[in-house]
Design a protein around this motif. Sequence first.
Motif, mmCIF file in Angstrom:
data_model
loop_
_atom_site.group_PDB
_atom_site.id
_atom_site.type_symbol
_atom_site.label_atom_id
_atom_site.label_comp_id
_atom_site.label_asym_id
_atom_site.label_seq_id
_atom_site.Cartn_x
_atom_site.Cartn_y
_atom_site.Cartn_z
ATOM 1 N N ASN A 74 1.066 -1.164 -0.661
ATOM 2 C CA ASN A 74 0.120 -0.140 0.105
ATOM 3 C C ASN A 74 0.576 1.565 -0.139
ATOM 4 O O ASN A 74 0.110 2.592 -0.377
ATOM 5 C CB ASN A 74 -1.079 -0.186 1.343
ATOM 6 C CG ASN A 74 -2.465 -1.082 0.954
ATOM 7 O OD1 ASN A 74 -2.212 -1.520 0.117
ATOM 8 N ND2 ASN A 74 -2.630 -1.306 2.215
ATOM 9 N N ALA A 75 2.030 1.246 0.269
ATOM 10 C CA ALA A 75 2.831 2.940 0.920
ATOM 11 C C ALA A 75 3.573 2.699 -0.590
ATOM 12 O O ALA A 75 3.688 4.031 -0.932
ATOM 13 C CB ALA A 75 4.323 2.420 1.408
ATOM 14 N N LYS A 76 3.140 1.785 -1.799
ATOM 15 C CA LYS A 76 3.638 2.067 -3.381
ATOM 16 C C LYS A 76 2.246 1.819 -3.788
ATOM 17 O O LYS A 76 2.207 1.840 -5.165
ATOM 18 C CB LYS A 76 4.481 1.119 -3.308
ATOM 19 C CG LYS A 76 5.809 1.499 -3.335
ATOM 20 C CD LYS A 76 6.915 -0.340 -3.543
ATOM 21 C CE LYS A 76 8.407 -0.332 -3.171
ATOM 22 N NZ LYS A 76 8.764 -0.888 -3.835
ATOM 23 N N ASN A 77 0.962 2.372 -3.536
ATOM 24 C CA ASN A 77 0.134 1.320 -3.889
ATOM 25 C C ASN A 77 0.039 0.674 -5.629
ATOM 26 O O ASN A 77 -0.663 1.301 -6.596
ATOM 27 C CB ASN A 77 -0.193 3.360 -4.711
ATOM 28 C CG ASN A 77 -1.500 3.718 -4.257
ATOM 29 O OD1 ASN A 77 -2.040 3.520 -3.952
ATOM 30 N ND2 ASN A 77 -2.031 4.729 -5.378
ATOM 31 N N THR A 78 0.228 -0.225 -4.680
ATOM 32 C CA THR A 78 0.768 -0.895 -6.079
ATOM 33 C C THR A 78 0.192 -2.342 -5.623
ATOM 34 O O THR A 78 0.541 -2.952 -3.622
ATOM 35 C CB THR A 78 2.115 -1.213 -6.940
ATOM 36 O OG1 THR A 78 2.822 0.331 -6.890
ATOM 37 C CG2 THR A 78 2.544 -2.223 -7.997
ATOM 38 N N VAL A 79 -0.045 -3.921 -6.266
ATOM 39 C CA VAL A 79 -0.351 -4.876 -6.555
ATOM 40 C C VAL A 79 0.114 -5.432 -6.759
ATOM 41 O O VAL A 79 0.531 -5.228 -8.352
ATOM 42 C CB VAL A 79 -2.309 -5.171 -6.297
ATOM 43 C CG1 VAL A 79 -2.252 -6.329 -6.110
ATOM 44 C CG2 VAL A 79 -2.681 -5.017 -5.266
ATOM 45 N N TYR A 80 1.040 -6.840 -6.505
ATOM 46 C CA TYR A 80 1.727 -8.170 -7.166
ATOM 47 C C TYR A 80 1.146 -9.324 -7.758
ATOM 48 O O TYR A 80 0.325 -9.719 -6.495
ATOM 49 C CB TYR A 80 3.136 -7.840 -6.571
ATOM 50 C CG TYR A 80 3.426 -6.475 -6.181
ATOM 51 C CD1 TYR A 80 3.767 -5.942 -4.770
ATOM 52 C CD2 TYR A 80 4.957 -6.227 -7.101
ATOM 53 C CE1 TYR A 80 4.452 -4.519 -4.988
ATOM 54 C CE2 TYR A 80 4.940 -4.898 -7.247
ATOM 55 C CZ TYR A 80 5.628 -4.334 -6.139
ATOM 56 O OH TYR A 80 5.975 -3.471 -5.737
ATOM 57 N N LEU A 81 1.455 -9.852 -8.753
ATOM 58 C CA LEU A 81 1.181 -11.196 -8.723
ATOM 59 C C LEU A 81 1.968 -11.672 -9.802
ATOM 60 O O LEU A 81 3.432 -11.361 -10.189
ATOM 61 C CB LEU A 81 -0.105 -11.146 -9.574
ATOM 62 C CG LEU A 81 -0.693 -12.499 -10.334
ATOM 63 C CD1 LEU A 81 -1.303 -12.892 -8.922
ATOM 64 C CD2 LEU A 81 -1.682 -12.680 -11.062
ATOM 65 N N GLN A 82 3.075 -12.962 -8.155
ATOM 66 C CA GLN A 82 4.744 -13.499 -8.386
ATOM 67 C C GLN A 82 3.700 -14.501 -9.475
ATOM 68 O O GLN A 82 2.953 -15.631 -8.626
ATOM 69 C CB GLN A 82 4.900 -13.409 -7.944
ATOM 70 C CG GLN A 82 6.214 -14.685 -7.954
ATOM 71 C CD GLN A 82 7.096 -13.626 -8.207
ATOM 72 O OE1 GLN A 82 7.436 -12.611 -8.160
ATOM 73 N NE2 GLN A 82 7.927 -14.171 -9.319
ATOM 74 N N MET A 83 4.417 -15.101 -11.009
ATOM 75 C CA MET A 83 3.592 -15.925 -11.317
ATOM 76 C C MET A 83 4.902 -17.166 -11.509
ATOM 77 O O MET A 83 5.766 -16.375 -12.689
ATOM 78 C CB MET A 83 2.983 -15.769 -12.746
ATOM 79 C CG MET A 83 1.694 -15.126 -12.290
ATOM 80 S SD MET A 83 1.301 -14.342 -14.072
ATOM 81 C CE MET A 83 2.622 -13.862 -15.155
ATOM 82 N N ASN A 84 5.090 -18.571 -11.036
ATOM 83 C CA ASN A 84 6.210 -19.340 -10.636
ATOM 84 C C ASN A 84 5.635 -20.530 -11.759
ATOM 85 O O ASN A 84 4.108 -20.627 -12.191
ATOM 86 C CB ASN A 84 6.694 -19.706 -9.990
ATOM 87 C CG ASN A 84 7.202 -18.465 -9.009
ATOM 88 O OD1 ASN A 84 8.058 -17.230 -9.459
ATOM 89 N ND2 ASN A 84 6.961 -18.121 -7.461
ATOM 90 N N SER A 85 6.599 -21.516 -11.988
ATOM 91 C CA SER A 85 5.645 -22.844 -13.101
ATOM 92 C C SER A 85 4.846 -22.456 -14.354
ATOM 93 O O SER A 85 3.961 -23.205 -13.938
ATOM 94 C CB SER A 85 5.829 -23.202 -11.917
ATOM 95 O OG SER A 85 6.935 -23.438 -11.142
ATOM 96 N N LEU A 86 5.330 -21.590 -14.814
ATOM 97 C CA LEU A 86 4.456 -20.641 -15.946
ATOM 98 C C LEU A 86 4.523 -22.212 -17.012
ATOM 99 O O LEU A 86 4.846 -22.780 -17.062
ATOM 100 C CB LEU A 86 5.080 -19.925 -16.763
ATOM 101 C CG LEU A 86 4.698 -18.398 -15.409
ATOM 102 C CD1 LEU A 86 5.391 -16.981 -16.144
ATOM 103 C CD2 LEU A 86 2.855 -18.678 -15.906
ATOM 104 N N LYS A 87 3.114 -22.601 -17.515
ATOM 105 C CA LYS A 87 2.029 -23.191 -18.434
ATOM 106 C C LYS A 87 1.688 -22.476 -19.392
ATOM 107 O O LYS A 87 1.590 -21.097 -19.621
ATOM 108 C CB LYS A 87 1.345 -24.139 -17.774
ATOM 109 C CG LYS A 87 2.038 -24.706 -16.822
ATOM 110 C CD LYS A 87 0.858 -25.546 -15.823
ATOM 111 C CE LYS A 87 1.051 -26.379 -14.751
ATOM 112 N NZ LYS A 87 -0.575 -27.511 -14.523
ATOM 113 N N SER A 88 2.089 -22.684 -20.955
ATOM 114 C CA SER A 88 1.824 -22.689 -21.654
ATOM 115 C C SER A 88 -0.067 -22.057 -21.937
ATOM 116 O O SER A 88 -0.498 -20.733 -22.270
ATOM 117 C CB SER A 88 1.475 -23.727 -22.825
ATOM 118 O OG SER A 88 0.597 -24.990 -22.871
#
Length: 125
Positions: A74-88
């Motif tokens: 919230n300090a950066k006014n940002t939300v993240y989505l970490q995506m690992n082991s990505l698939k097609s």
Amino acid sequence: QVHLVESGGGLVQPGGSLRLSCAASGFTLDYYAIGWFRQAPGKEREGVSCISSSEDDTYYADSVKGRFTISRDNAKNTVYLQMNSLKSEDTAVYYCAADPLYRRLVAGLGKYYYWGQGTQVTVSS
């Protein structure tokens, strides 16, 4: 001007990782739940993950559980989505949305207060 801006998409090989960002401009995310959605060509939009304003609650679609992690700064006014082991099958345009009610995002009701313009994620060798 009030809007959400996604970034961090790109081309990645299967098994790789990306971190998407959803930054708010013109308003504060503190009191909003945030959801990530995606839409692949020829398919309906689907909910991927949501996080409540307090961070007490998170939701993941079965297809991404154990591979994706949602978080917020919230300090950066940002939300993240970490995506690992990505698939097609993760290939899609990813959108973030903000709404005061977490359950509306989880339910996938649409018509949220704010939507971003989307960022393309392509998983391919």
